[in-house]
Design an enzyme around this catalytic site. Structure first.
Site, PDB file in Angstrom:
ATOM      1  N   GLU A 133      -1.048  -4.705  11.648  1.00  0.00           N
ATOM      2  CA  GLU A 133      -0.322  -4.071  10.418  1.00  0.00           C
ATOM      3  C   GLU A 133       0.971  -4.395  10.825  1.00  0.00           C
ATOM      4  O   GLU A 133       1.774  -4.826   9.693  1.00  0.00           O
ATOM      5  CB  GLU A 133      -0.673  -2.858  10.232  1.00  0.00           C
ATOM      6  CG  GLU A 133      -0.072  -2.217   8.912  1.00  0.00           C
ATOM      7  CD  GLU A 133      -0.348  -0.774   8.502  1.00  0.00           C
ATOM      8  OE1 GLU A 133      -1.270  -0.637   7.627  1.00  0.00           O
ATOM      9  OE2 GLU A 133       0.120   0.242   9.103  1.00  0.00           O
ATOM     10  N   CYS A 163       4.984   4.905   5.493  1.00  0.00           N
ATOM     11  CA  CYS A 163       3.685   4.543   4.679  1.00  0.00           C
ATOM     12  C   CYS A 163       3.522   5.498   3.312  1.00  0.00           C
ATOM     13  O   CYS A 163       2.637   5.133   2.581  1.00  0.00           O
ATOM     14  CB  CYS A 163       2.668   4.273   5.549  1.00  0.00           C
ATOM     15  SG  CYS A 163       2.899   2.838   6.456  1.00  0.00           S
ATOM     16  N   ASP A 169      -4.890 -10.752  -0.728  1.00  0.00           N
ATOM     17  CA  ASP A 169      -3.442 -11.229  -0.409  1.00  0.00           C
ATOM     18  C   ASP A 169      -2.565 -11.072  -1.752  1.00  0.00           C
ATOM     19  O   ASP A 169      -3.140 -11.219  -2.971  1.00  0.00           O
ATOM     20  CB  ASP A 169      -3.539 -12.763  -0.261  1.00  0.00           C
ATOM     21  CG  ASP A 169      -2.446 -13.417   0.278  1.00  0.00           C
ATOM     22  OD1 ASP A 169      -1.618 -12.698   0.947  1.00  0.00           O
ATOM     23  OD2 ASP A 169      -1.917 -14.483  -0.061  1.00  0.00           O
ATOM     24  N   HIS A 170      -1.455 -10.621  -1.458  1.00  0.00           N
ATOM     25  CA  HIS A 170      -0.274 -10.634  -2.738  1.00  0.00           C
ATOM     26  C   HIS A 170      -1.051  -9.243  -3.575  1.00  0.00           C
ATOM     27  O   HIS A 170      -0.514  -9.306  -4.903  1.00  0.00           O
ATOM     28  CB  HIS A 170      -0.088 -11.683  -3.431  1.00  0.00           C
ATOM     29  CG  HIS A 170       0.993 -12.454  -2.702  1.00  0.00           C
ATOM     30  ND1 HIS A 170       0.548 -13.084  -1.449  1.00  0.00           N
ATOM     31  CD2 HIS A 170       2.199 -12.512  -2.673  1.00  0.00           C
ATOM     32  CE1 HIS A 170       1.782 -13.803  -0.943  1.00  0.00           C
ATOM     33  NE2 HIS A 170       2.771 -13.255  -1.512  1.00  0.00           N
ATOM     34  N   HIS A 177       0.718  -1.290  -0.138  1.00  0.00           N
ATOM     35  CA  HIS A 177      -0.083   0.110  -0.039  1.00  0.00           C
ATOM     36  C   HIS A 177       0.664   1.249   0.039  1.00  0.00           C
ATOM     37  O   HIS A 177       2.074   1.107   0.208  1.00  0.00           O
ATOM     38  CB  HIS A 177      -0.954  -0.019   1.142  1.00  0.00           C
ATOM     39  CG  HIS A 177      -0.609   0.442   2.463  1.00  0.00           C
ATOM     40  ND1 HIS A 177      -1.152   0.541   3.706  1.00  0.00           N
ATOM     41  CD2 HIS A 177       0.881   0.500   2.755  1.00  0.00           C
ATOM     42  CE1 HIS A 177      -0.378   1.027   4.738  1.00  0.00           C
ATOM     43  NE2 HIS A 177       0.793   0.745   4.313  1.00  0.00           N
ATOM     44  N   HIS A 207       5.126  -0.301  -0.404  1.00  0.00           N
ATOM     45  CA  HIS A 207       5.635  -1.210   0.315  1.00  0.00           C
ATOM     46  C   HIS A 207       4.730  -2.268   1.013  1.00  0.00           C
ATOM     47  O   HIS A 207       3.561  -1.862   0.854  1.00  0.00           O
ATOM     48  CB  HIS A 207       6.343  -0.496   1.710  1.00  0.00           C
ATOM     49  CG  HIS A 207       5.349   0.360   2.495  1.00  0.00           C
ATOM     50  ND1 HIS A 207       4.985   1.507   2.055  1.00  0.00           N
ATOM     51  CD2 HIS A 207       4.685   0.021   3.565  1.00  0.00           C
ATOM     52  CE1 HIS A 207       3.720   1.664   3.077  1.00  0.00           C
ATOM     53  NE2 HIS A 207       3.662   0.851   4.000  1.00  0.00           N
ATOM     54  N   HIS A 223       3.025  -5.004   3.818  1.00  0.00           N
ATOM     55  CA  HIS A 223       3.006  -5.395   5.230  1.00  0.00           C
ATOM     56  C   HIS A 223       2.493  -6.800   5.242  1.00  0.00           C
ATOM     57  O   HIS A 223       1.768  -7.452   4.436  1.00  0.00           O
ATOM     58  CB  HIS A 223       1.693  -4.543   6.036  1.00  0.00           C
ATOM     59  CG  HIS A 223       2.307  -2.820   6.400  1.00  0.00           C
ATOM     60  ND1 HIS A 223       3.166  -2.614   7.204  1.00  0.00           N
ATOM     61  CD2 HIS A 223       2.235  -1.917   5.613  1.00  0.00           C
ATOM     62  CE1 HIS A 223       3.376  -1.264   7.185  1.00  0.00           C
ATOM     63  NE2 HIS A 223       2.637  -0.766   6.078  1.00  0.00           N
TER      64      HIS A 223
HETATM   65 NI    NI Z   1       2.459   0.815   5.469  1.00  0.00          NI
END
Ligand code: NI
Length: 136
Positions: free
Chosen positions: A125, A34, A80-81, A15, A40, A42
């Site tokens: 997170e 972020c 996911d992914h 995100h 990047h 999580h």
């Molecule tokens: Ni982040």
């Protein structure tokens, strides 16, 4: 008797948190790491908790196999992914913060679960940062 049944799940996603009309400096100040323009990832940990009456015939509040399938279809298959900003419609115009992701997950699961069941979603997170939403 009301009992809470929980299931843990996991997804990895990328995100970026930003407001397009804010300056780069303000985005950096508010969102920090972020805000990375290159995105990047999580490793999200999810706990879905369902509270309701124990069925006298089955002894279940909810069949955890069914709960597992809902989490897979509504959350894991969707997130996911994935790049949450670019690939998940709910975040086209909404920042994919842990708070907003938890609300989206809650709303998706609420639509498929028995309406008599109370739902709470807890989303990690990072191992130390987590949020909870129960529709209130
Ligand atoms: Ni982040």
């Amino acid at each position: 008797m009301r009992v809470t049944v929980s299931r843990r799940a996991h997804f990895n996603a990328a995100h970026r948190l930003y407001r397009p009309h804010w300056s780069p400096e303000k985005n950096e100040a508010i969102f920090g790491k972020c805000n990375n323009p290159h995105f990047h990832g999580h490793n999200y940990e999810l706990i879905v908790s369902v509270t309701g009456e124990v069925d006298p015939e089955t002894g279940y509040v909810v069949d955890v196999k069914i709960l597992k399938d809902y989490i897979k279809s509504e959350v894991e298959d969707a997130f996911d992914h994935k790049n949450l900003n670019l690939e998940v419609p709910e975040f086209k115009a909404k920042n994919p913060t842990a708070e907003n992701i938890a609300i989206v997950i809650y709303n998706k699961l609420k639509l498929v679960l028995d309406p008599h069941l109370d739902l709470e979603v807890t989303l990690y997170e990072t191992p130390r940062n987590f949020v909870s939403y129960s529709g209130k």
